[in-house]
Design a protein around this motif. Structure first.
Motif, PDB file in Angstrom:
ATOM      1  N   SER A 129       0.837  -1.193   0.000  1.00 23.41           N
ATOM      2  CA  SER A 129       0.000   0.000   0.000  1.00 23.41           C
ATOM      3  C   SER A 129       0.880   1.254   0.000  1.00 23.41           C
ATOM      4  CB  SER A 129      -0.903   0.000   1.237  1.00 23.41           C
ATOM      5  OG  SER A 129      -1.577   1.237   1.362  1.00 23.41           O
ATOM      6  N   PRO A 130       0.478   2.274  -0.742  1.00 23.07           N
ATOM      7  CA  PRO A 130       1.241   3.529  -0.723  1.00 23.07           C
ATOM      8  C   PRO A 130       0.929   4.403   0.493  1.00 23.07           C
ATOM      9  CG  PRO A 130      -0.591   3.730  -2.243  1.00 23.07           C
ATOM     10  CD  PRO A 130      -0.612   2.309  -1.752  1.00 23.07           C
ATOM     11  N   THR A 131       0.018   3.929   1.346  1.00 19.24           N
ATOM     12  CA  THR A 131      -0.412   4.761   2.479  1.00 19.24           C
ATOM     13  C   THR A 131       0.736   5.182   3.386  1.00 19.24           C
ATOM     14  OG1 THR A 131      -2.602   3.735   2.435  1.00 19.24           O
ATOM     15  CG2 THR A 131      -1.966   4.887   4.452  1.00 19.24           C
ATOM     16  N   PRO A 132       1.645   4.279   3.801  1.00 18.77           N
ATOM     17  CA  PRO A 132       2.754   4.742   4.658  1.00 18.77           C
ATOM     18  C   PRO A 132       3.596   5.837   4.013  1.00 18.77           C
ATOM     19  CG  PRO A 132       2.604   2.354   4.689  1.00 18.77           C
ATOM     20  CD  PRO A 132       1.678   2.822   3.615  1.00 18.77           C
ATOM     21  N   PHE A 133       3.813   5.728   2.713  1.00 19.31           N
ATOM     22  CA  PHE A 133       4.588   6.751   2.007  1.00 19.31           C
ATOM     23  C   PHE A 133       3.856   8.085   2.009  1.00 19.31           C
ATOM     24  CE2 PHE A 133       5.139   8.760  -2.269  1.00 19.31           C
ATOM     25  CZ  PHE A 133       6.379   9.324  -2.032  1.00 19.31           C
TER      26      PHE A 133
END
Length: 261
Positions: free
Chosen positions: A203-207
Protein backbone atom coordinates in the motif's frame (compact mmCIF):
# COMPACT_ATOMS: atom_id res chain seq x y z
CA UNK A 1 -18.09 112.19 -59.98
CA UNK A 2 -21.47 110.71 -60.83
CA UNK A 3 -22.02 107.70 -58.52
CA UNK A 4 -24.67 106.25 -60.79
CA UNK A 5 -22.30 106.29 -63.70
CA UNK A 6 -19.54 104.81 -61.52
CA UNK A 7 -21.88 102.06 -60.35
CA UNK A 8 -22.99 101.21 -63.83
CA UNK A 9 -19.41 101.05 -64.99
CA UNK A 10 -17.86 99.15 -62.04
CA UNK A 11 -20.72 97.23 -60.40
CA UNK A 12 -19.23 93.81 -61.23
CA UNK A 13 -15.96 94.71 -59.56
CA UNK A 14 -17.73 96.15 -56.51
CA UNK A 15 -20.03 93.13 -56.15
CA UNK A 16 -17.04 90.80 -56.51
CA UNK A 17 -15.17 92.61 -53.74
CA UNK A 18 -18.21 92.60 -51.47
CA UNK A 19 -18.70 88.87 -52.09
CA UNK A 20 -15.06 88.21 -51.24
CA UNK A 21 -15.39 90.19 -48.02
CA UNK A 22 -18.51 88.23 -47.02
CA UNK A 23 -16.82 84.87 -47.74
CA UNK A 24 -13.77 85.97 -45.72
CA UNK A 25 -15.82 86.84 -42.65
CA UNK A 26 -17.86 83.62 -42.92
CA UNK A 27 -14.68 81.48 -43.05
CA UNK A 28 -13.16 83.48 -40.21
CA UNK A 29 -16.25 82.87 -38.09
CA UNK A 30 -16.19 79.11 -38.77
CA UNK A 31 -12.49 78.77 -37.98
CA UNK A 32 -12.73 80.90 -34.86
CA UNK A 33 -15.73 78.90 -33.63
CA UNK A 34 -13.83 75.57 -34.00
CA UNK A 35 -10.81 76.96 -32.18
CA UNK A 36 -12.99 78.16 -29.33
CA UNK A 37 -14.60 74.74 -29.03
CA UNK A 38 -11.21 73.01 -28.93
CA UNK A 39 -9.95 75.50 -26.40
CA UNK A 40 -12.99 74.97 -24.20
CA UNK A 41 -12.63 71.19 -24.46
CA UNK A 42 -8.96 71.38 -23.48
CA UNK A 43 -9.85 73.63 -20.54
CA UNK A 44 -12.43 71.09 -19.32
CA UNK A 45 -9.91 68.24 -19.61
CA UNK A 46 -7.31 70.16 -17.63
CA UNK A 47 -9.86 70.94 -14.92
CA UNK A 48 -10.90 67.28 -14.70
CA UNK A 49 -7.26 66.16 -14.44
CA UNK A 50 -6.62 68.69 -11.66
CA UNK A 51 -9.64 67.42 -9.73
CA UNK A 52 -8.41 63.83 -10.04
CA UNK A 53 -4.97 64.80 -8.80
CA UNK A 54 -6.45 66.58 -5.81
CA UNK A 55 -8.67 63.62 -4.97
CA UNK A 56 -5.82 61.05 -5.35
CA UNK A 57 -3.52 62.87 -2.96
CA UNK A 58 -2.79 60.90 0.21
CA UNK A 59 -2.21 62.51 3.55
CA UNK A 60 0.40 61.41 6.12
CA UNK A 61 -2.12 59.21 7.96
CA UNK A 62 -3.08 57.39 4.78
CA UNK A 63 0.56 56.86 3.85
CA UNK A 64 1.31 55.39 7.30
CA UNK A 65 -1.71 53.10 7.04
CA UNK A 66 -0.63 51.86 3.61
CA UNK A 67 2.94 51.27 4.80
CA UNK A 68 1.61 49.30 7.77
CA UNK A 69 -0.56 47.16 5.49
CA UNK A 70 2.44 46.54 3.24
CA UNK A 71 4.55 45.35 6.18
CA UNK A 72 1.78 43.01 7.29
CA UNK A 73 1.47 41.54 3.78
CA UNK A 74 5.23 41.04 3.54
CA UNK A 75 5.26 39.25 6.91
CA UNK A 76 2.34 37.08 5.81
CA UNK A 77 4.14 36.19 2.57
CA UNK A 78 7.23 35.21 4.54
CA UNK A 79 5.20 32.92 6.83
CA UNK A 80 3.41 31.27 3.90
CA UNK A 81 6.71 30.72 2.10
CA UNK A 82 8.17 29.13 5.21
CA UNK A 83 5.19 26.78 5.48
CA UNK A 84 5.06 25.83 1.79
CA UNK A 85 8.51 26.09 0.21
CA UNK A 86 11.10 23.36 0.82
CA UNK A 87 14.06 24.48 2.93
CA UNK A 88 17.42 24.02 1.23
CA UNK A 89 19.85 21.87 3.18
CA UNK A 90 23.44 22.96 3.56
CA UNK A 91 24.84 20.14 1.43
CA UNK A 92 22.93 21.49 -1.59
CA UNK A 93 24.00 25.09 -1.21
CA UNK A 94 26.74 26.62 -3.33
CA UNK A 95 29.87 26.94 -1.20
CA UNK A 96 31.73 30.25 -1.36
CA UNK A 97 34.97 30.32 -3.29
CA UNK A 98 34.11 27.33 -5.46
CA UNK A 99 32.95 27.31 -9.05
CA UNK A 100 29.22 26.46 -9.23
CA UNK A 101 29.72 24.04 -12.12
CA UNK A 102 32.46 22.15 -10.26
CA UNK A 103 30.35 21.85 -7.13
CA UNK A 104 27.41 20.67 -9.21
CA UNK A 105 29.40 17.91 -10.93
CA UNK A 106 30.95 16.65 -7.70
CA UNK A 107 27.70 16.71 -5.72
CA UNK A 108 25.46 15.14 -8.35
CA UNK A 109 27.98 12.47 -9.30
CA UNK A 110 28.49 11.33 -5.73
CA UNK A 111 24.80 11.50 -4.81
CA UNK A 112 23.74 9.56 -7.91
CA UNK A 113 26.01 6.65 -7.07
CA UNK A 114 25.23 6.63 -3.36
CA UNK A 115 21.45 7.04 -3.59
CA UNK A 116 20.84 4.56 -6.42
CA UNK A 117 23.01 1.91 -4.75
CA UNK A 118 21.35 2.51 -1.38
CA UNK A 119 17.89 2.05 -2.92
CA UNK A 120 18.91 -1.14 -4.78
CA UNK A 121 20.07 -2.72 -1.55
CA UNK A 122 16.49 -2.22 -0.34
CA UNK A 123 14.90 -3.71 -3.46
CA UNK A 124 13.95 -0.40 -5.06
CA UNK A 125 15.03 0.75 -8.53
CA UNK A 126 15.60 4.47 -8.90
CA UNK A 127 15.88 6.43 -12.14
CA UNK A 128 19.65 6.90 -12.41
CA UNK A 129 19.29 10.40 -13.84
CA UNK A 130 17.63 11.61 -10.62
CA UNK A 131 15.76 14.01 -12.90
CA UNK A 132 18.87 16.07 -13.62
CA UNK A 133 19.05 17.84 -17.00
CA UNK A 134 20.95 16.11 -19.78
CA UNK A 135 23.26 19.13 -20.11
CA UNK A 136 24.81 20.26 -16.85
CA UNK A 137 23.98 23.87 -15.95
CA UNK A 138 26.88 26.29 -15.73
CA UNK A 139 25.33 29.56 -14.60
CA UNK A 140 25.13 30.04 -10.83
CA UNK A 141 21.36 30.67 -10.77
CA UNK A 142 20.75 27.60 -12.96
CA UNK A 143 22.86 25.44 -10.66
CA UNK A 144 21.02 26.77 -7.61
CA UNK A 145 17.61 25.96 -9.08
CA UNK A 146 18.64 22.46 -10.12
CA UNK A 147 20.16 21.70 -6.72
CA UNK A 148 16.97 22.85 -5.03
CA UNK A 149 15.07 20.34 -7.12
CA UNK A 150 17.65 17.64 -6.40
CA UNK A 151 17.30 18.28 -2.67
CA UNK A 152 13.59 17.44 -2.91
CA UNK A 153 14.20 14.42 -5.17
CA UNK A 154 16.66 12.94 -2.68
CA UNK A 155 14.23 13.37 0.20
CA UNK A 156 11.31 11.87 -1.74
CA UNK A 157 13.38 8.87 -2.86
CA UNK A 158 14.36 8.05 0.71
CA UNK A 159 10.76 8.38 1.88
CA UNK A 160 9.56 6.17 -0.98
CA UNK A 161 12.13 3.45 -0.26
CA UNK A 162 11.28 3.53 3.44
CA UNK A 163 7.59 3.25 2.50
CA UNK A 164 8.06 0.02 0.54
CA UNK A 165 8.28 1.34 -3.02
CA UNK A 166 9.73 -0.87 -5.74
CA UNK A 167 10.50 1.80 -8.32
CA UNK A 168 11.01 5.54 -8.41
CA UNK A 169 10.97 6.67 -12.02
CA UNK A 170 10.19 9.42 -14.53
CA UNK A 171 12.07 11.92 -12.42
CA UNK A 172 12.48 15.41 -13.84
CA UNK A 173 13.75 18.72 -12.57
CA UNK A 174 12.59 21.35 -15.03
CA UNK A 175 14.93 24.31 -15.40
CA UNK A 176 12.85 27.28 -16.47
CA UNK A 177 14.77 29.47 -18.89
CA UNK A 178 14.61 33.20 -18.08
CA UNK A 179 13.98 35.22 -21.23
CA UNK A 180 15.66 38.53 -21.96
CA UNK A 181 14.18 41.90 -21.22
CA UNK A 182 13.34 43.74 -18.06
CA UNK A 183 9.90 42.45 -17.30
CA UNK A 184 8.88 42.44 -13.67
CA UNK A 185 9.69 39.16 -11.97
CA UNK A 186 6.95 36.97 -10.55
CA UNK A 187 6.31 36.78 -6.81
CA UNK A 188 7.84 33.28 -6.74
CA UNK A 189 10.32 31.83 -9.18
CA UNK A 190 9.43 28.12 -8.96
CA UNK A 191 11.12 25.07 -10.45
CA UNK A 192 8.77 22.14 -11.22
CA UNK A 193 9.85 18.69 -10.02
CA UNK A 194 8.09 15.49 -11.15
CA UNK A 195 8.35 12.07 -9.46
CA UNK A 196 6.46 8.82 -9.95
CA UNK A 197 6.61 6.12 -7.26
CA UNK A 198 5.51 2.53 -7.96
CA UNK A 199 4.42 0.05 -5.28
CA UNK A 200 4.16 -3.69 -5.97
CA UNK A 201 1.91 -5.62 -3.62
CA UNK A 202 2.20 -2.90 -0.99
CA UNK A 203 0.00 0.00 0.00
CA UNK A 204 1.24 3.53 -0.72
CA UNK A 205 -0.41 4.76 2.48
CA UNK A 206 2.75 4.74 4.66
CA UNK A 207 4.59 6.75 2.01
CA UNK A 208 1.76 9.29 1.73
CA UNK A 209 1.65 9.66 5.51
CA UNK A 210 5.38 10.26 5.55
CA UNK A 211 4.96 13.06 3.00
CA UNK A 212 2.37 14.75 5.20
CA UNK A 213 4.50 14.24 8.30
CA UNK A 214 7.36 16.17 6.67
CA UNK A 215 5.13 19.21 6.21
CA UNK A 216 3.74 18.93 9.74
CA UNK A 217 7.27 18.80 11.10
CA UNK A 218 8.16 22.07 9.37
CA UNK A 219 10.05 20.41 6.52
CA UNK A 220 7.69 20.96 3.56
CA UNK A 221 8.48 19.40 0.22
CA UNK A 222 6.57 21.93 -1.86
CA UNK A 223 3.95 19.37 -2.87
CA UNK A 224 1.84 20.90 -5.65
CA UNK A 225 0.03 17.87 -7.06
CA UNK A 226 -0.63 14.26 -6.03
CA UNK A 227 -2.45 11.55 -7.94
CA UNK A 228 -2.83 7.95 -6.73
CA UNK A 229 -3.68 5.95 -9.84
CA UNK A 230 -5.93 2.90 -9.95
CA UNK A 231 -4.20 -0.43 -9.19
CA UNK A 232 -2.79 -2.35 -12.15
CA UNK A 233 -4.10 -5.86 -11.48
CA UNK A 234 -1.91 -7.65 -14.00
CA UNK A 235 1.28 -6.13 -12.65
CA UNK A 236 0.06 -6.04 -9.05
CA UNK A 237 1.27 -2.47 -8.77
CA UNK A 238 0.00 0.98 -7.91
CA UNK A 239 1.53 4.23 -9.07
CA UNK A 240 1.68 7.55 -7.21
CA UNK A 241 2.30 10.62 -9.38
CA UNK A 242 3.80 13.61 -7.58
CA UNK A 243 4.52 17.18 -8.64
CA UNK A 244 6.46 19.63 -6.52
CA UNK A 245 7.05 23.38 -6.77
CA UNK A 246 10.52 24.23 -5.52
CA UNK A 247 11.75 27.74 -5.00
CA UNK A 248 12.87 30.46 -2.67
CA UNK A 249 11.22 33.73 -1.78
CA UNK A 250 14.62 35.37 -1.32
CA UNK A 251 15.69 34.35 -4.82
CA UNK A 252 12.47 35.73 -6.26
CA UNK A 253 13.01 39.06 -4.52
CA UNK A 254 16.59 39.21 -5.78
CA UNK A 255 15.38 38.46 -9.32
CA UNK A 256 12.77 41.20 -9.02
CA UNK A 257 15.39 43.73 -7.92
CA UNK A 258 17.63 42.67 -10.81
CA UNK A 259 14.75 43.08 -13.30
CA UNK A 260 13.83 46.54 -12.01
CA UNK A 261 15.45 49.27 -14.14
Amino acid sequence: MNLDAFWQKNKRVVLGCLGGVVVFFVLLSVLTSGARERQEKARRQISAANRELREARFGPDQVRALESSLRELEASNARLAEWALPPLRDDFRLPPGKAPSQHYIELTGGLRQELVAWALRRNCEVDETLGLPAVSPTQAHQVERTLRGLDVVERVVRLAVAGGARRVERLSIAERVRRGGRKRAQALDLVPVHVEVVFEGASPTPFLRALLAEAEAGRPLGLAGLDVLEPQTRRNERRVVLDFAVGSREEALAAEEEATP
